[in-house]
Design an enzyme around this catalytic site. Structure first.
Site, PDB file in Angstrom:
ATOM      1  N   SER A   1     -11.484   3.086   5.672  1.00  0.00           N
ATOM      2  CA  SER A   1     -12.455   2.934   4.572  1.00  0.00           C
ATOM      3  C   SER A   1     -13.882   3.142   5.064  1.00  0.00           C
ATOM      4  O   SER A   1     -14.696   3.757   4.374  1.00  0.00           O
ATOM      5  CB  SER A   1     -12.336   1.546   3.937  1.00  0.00           C
ATOM      6  OG  SER A   1     -11.118   1.431   3.245  1.00  0.00           O
TER       7      SER A   1
ATOM      8  N   ASN B   1      -1.671   8.627  -0.626  1.00  0.00           N
ATOM      9  CA  ASN B   1      -1.045   7.422  -0.074  1.00  0.00           C
ATOM     10  C   ASN B   1       0.121   6.910  -0.904  1.00  0.00           C
ATOM     11  O   ASN B   1       0.987   6.225  -0.381  1.00  0.00           O
ATOM     12  CB  ASN B   1      -2.092   6.319   0.091  1.00  0.00           C
ATOM     13  CG  ASN B   1      -2.924   6.110  -1.146  1.00  0.00           C
ATOM     14  OD1 ASN B   1      -3.453   7.062  -1.723  1.00  0.00           O
ATOM     15  ND2 ASN B   1      -3.037   4.884  -1.587  1.00  0.00           N
TER      16      ASN B   1
ATOM     17  N   SER C   1      -7.162   6.494  10.424  1.00  0.00           N
ATOM     18  CA  SER C   1      -7.065   5.044  10.580  1.00  0.00           C
ATOM     19  C   SER C   1      -5.973   4.701  11.581  1.00  0.00           C
ATOM     20  O   SER C   1      -4.908   5.322  11.588  1.00  0.00           O
ATOM     21  CB  SER C   1      -6.743   4.430   9.216  1.00  0.00           C
ATOM     22  OG  SER C   1      -6.401   3.068   9.376  1.00  0.00           O
TER      23      SER C   1
ATOM     24  N   CYS D   1       1.322  -5.234 -12.533  1.00  0.00           N
ATOM     25  CA  CYS D   1       1.538  -6.659 -12.316  1.00  0.00           C
ATOM     26  C   CYS D   1       1.433  -7.040 -10.852  1.00  0.00           C
ATOM     27  O   CYS D   1       1.444  -8.219 -10.516  1.00  0.00           O
ATOM     28  CB  CYS D   1       2.889  -7.060 -12.871  1.00  0.00           C
ATOM     29  SG  CYS D   1       3.005  -6.675 -14.609  1.00  0.00           S
TER      30      CYS D   1
END
Lengths: 146, 385
Positions: free
Chosen positions: B73, B152, B200, B324
């Site tokens: 990020s 992703n 990453s 959810c």
């Protein structure tokens, strides 16, 4: 998602799952777009809920609140069932994560919707107020701000 | 003995024992600050230099084009904000895609508040975009194109080389978020022709908390973290020596193991073939242009969080794009972007395999998953046998 042991128990081993043949009443709330639908079947004899079943499309909390709500109204009179609040469902489950509180509201409303159906089928001139919110969430999916 | 199958390698990966042992000295005797002049410090500086050279050579870059960051990020934020601010005298228009990671989308949202204009290209039902789409979107004031190498959630691999060519024909720099791609497919930054590329550590069996940004020599980029003279004055902060060493080791192993991707792909394909035998099930995204370890399917009539919880009870770790499962109550923007209606996006399951997975893992998933889907469908008011 941190669910209580009670929630996990009612999710993994839900009580009263299924349908009732020739039910006295059926109540359905929620919608597929939002991701949860609860349908509750009631068998009512002499104003007593002698049997209750549910079918739910939804998350762990939706299934657990359905299960708990059916347990809380089973064997009760219709008037007693109407006093069921979402708070009581949450307390009986030892709490829900804040983002899942709307599932308990859905459970309360499913019971009330089913009882309205019972009144209607039996020509009883009563309508239970349903607070006008289907959930506490703020999801743009159903375009409502609850 | 109950079994545990980890099938969520796109979320994170285990730290491999070789990586851990390469890192350990830097938590112990080799604690020097790389900026210090004495021997202990120099040893840390040398370890970083060696790691940088290794990563550069594995990606086809030069050592001074590799910058270490704290995560993917941060690399994404730096590349986009840094390039936007460095080029804003030429214009304020940036092009990206609708299904980027939030590290990119929310960075672009932040730039919009600073007056930048963002065009997000739509993807098709397979999750692909074409160079022609990019060509049409480029304007005279476009200053950056940011597009992920591999998605992703659905694993779609974009034609980055062709897309970068289009951007360069208009003299627009091209950044790719390659967090999911690095270590899963061969990558050579020169062949790809990108100006910046983020990666990453924790997606390739290094620890969480380390990332890198490739910045091609000559790319205009403002600093994100001002501080000491670290990372050639581009990114301040005392270097995370152990993690930098770990990242280099992890990337080295990942590249060595690339031939194993054929085996991973076969396992994935077997999962796909068997799972889609379940009625009312679809695969999300392209099977052709896809990361070898990624599978994303949608089961109608059920909801993903319930599915994940029951899989977890059966000892299988996986993920979902269901609303959810998130605080936002919104289903995955990636699944919506390829045209899934909300109710189908709710019933999605992502399984992501790594070289640590075995055929027995696949057998186990195939044994446990179908009855769980059947059980939830039995409970669902939407399902009528």
């Amino acid at each position: 998602m941190n669910y209580s042991a009670k929630v996990m128990d009612h999710f993994a081993n839900p009580r009263n799952v299924g349908e009732i043949e020739n039910p006295s009443a059926v109540g359905e709330v929620g919608n597929a777009t939002c991701g949860d639908i609860m349908r509750i079947y009631l068998k009512i004899e002499d104003n007593i809920i002698v049997d209750v079943k549910f079918k739910t499309f939804g998350c762990g909390a939706a299934i657990a609140t359905s299960s708990m709500a059916t347990e809380l109204i089973k064997g009760k009179s219709v008037d007693e069932a109407l006093t069921l609040t979402n708070k009581a469902v949450v307390e009986a489950l030892d709490g829900l994560p804040p983002v899942k509180l709307h599932c308990s509201v859905l459970a309360e409303e499913a019971v009330k919707t089913a009882i309205n159906d019972y009144y209607k089928r039996n020509g009883i001139d009563k309508v239970v107020e349903i607070n006008g919110h289907e959930c506490d969430g703020d999801c743009s999916a159903c375009g409502k701000q609850h | 003995m109950s079994r545990f199958v980890y099938a969520d390698n796109a979320a994170t990966t285990s730290v491999s024992p070789e990586v851990l042992s390469a890192m350990l000295p830097y938590f112990g005797s080799e604690y020097g600050n790389p900026s210090s002049l004495y021997g202990l410090g120099r040893k840390s500086a040398e370890a970083i230099a060696e790691a940088r050279a290794k990563i550069a050579s594995l990606l086809g870059a030069k050592p001074n084009e590799i910058f270490f960051t704290s995560c993917g990020s941060e690399s994404d934020n730096w590349a986009i904000k840094g390039a936007a601010h460095a080029n804003m005298s030429k214009g304020k228009h940036i092009i990206s895609t609708v299904y980027e990671h939030h590290a990119v989308l929310h960075t672009l949202d932040a730039l919009k508040k600073d007056g930048f204009e963002v065009t997000l290209l739509e993807v098709d039902s397979e999750g692909l975009i074409t160079p022609e789409q990019l060509e049409k979107a480029i304007r005279p004031d476009t200053i950056l194109v940011a597009m992920m190498y591999a998605n992703n959630e659905i694993g779609t691999i974009l034609p980055i080389k062709e897309l970068a060519e289009v951007a360069h024909a208009h003299k627009v720099p091209f950044f790719t978020d390659a967090v999911q791609a690095v270590g899963n497919i061969p990558i050579d930054v020169n062949d790809l022709g990108v100006d910046m590329l983020s990666l990453s550590g924790h997606k390739i069996h290094a620890p969480k908390g380390i990332g890198a940004l490739y910045v091609k020599t000559g790319t205009r980029l403002h600093n994100l973290i001002d501080g000491g003279g670290q990372e050639r004055r581009r990114r301040g902060g005392t270097e995370n020596v152990a993690y930098i060493v770990g990242l280099a080791k992890a990337l080295e192993i990942a590249i060595e193991q690339l031939p194993d991707m054929e085996r991973i792909k076969k396992m994935r394909d077997r999962l796909a073939a068997e799972i889609t035998k379940i009625p009312a099930t679809r695969i999300n995204g392209s099977m052709e242009h896809r990361l070898p370890g990624n599978l994303n399917v949608a089961f109608e009539f059920i909801e993903g969080e319930s599915l994940i919880l029951l899989l977890d009870m059966a000892g299988i770790a996986a993920s979902t794009g269901s609303a959810c499962s998130t605080a936002s109550l919104e289903p995955s923007h990636v699944l919506l972007s390829i045209g899934l209606p909300h109710e189908k996006a709710h019933g999605s399951l992502r399984l992501t395999l790594s070289h640590e997975n075995t055929d027995e893992d696949v057998d186990y998933i195939l044994e446990k998953l179908p009855p769980i889907v059947a059980r939830l469908r039995e409970m669902s008011p939407l399902y009528n046998n």
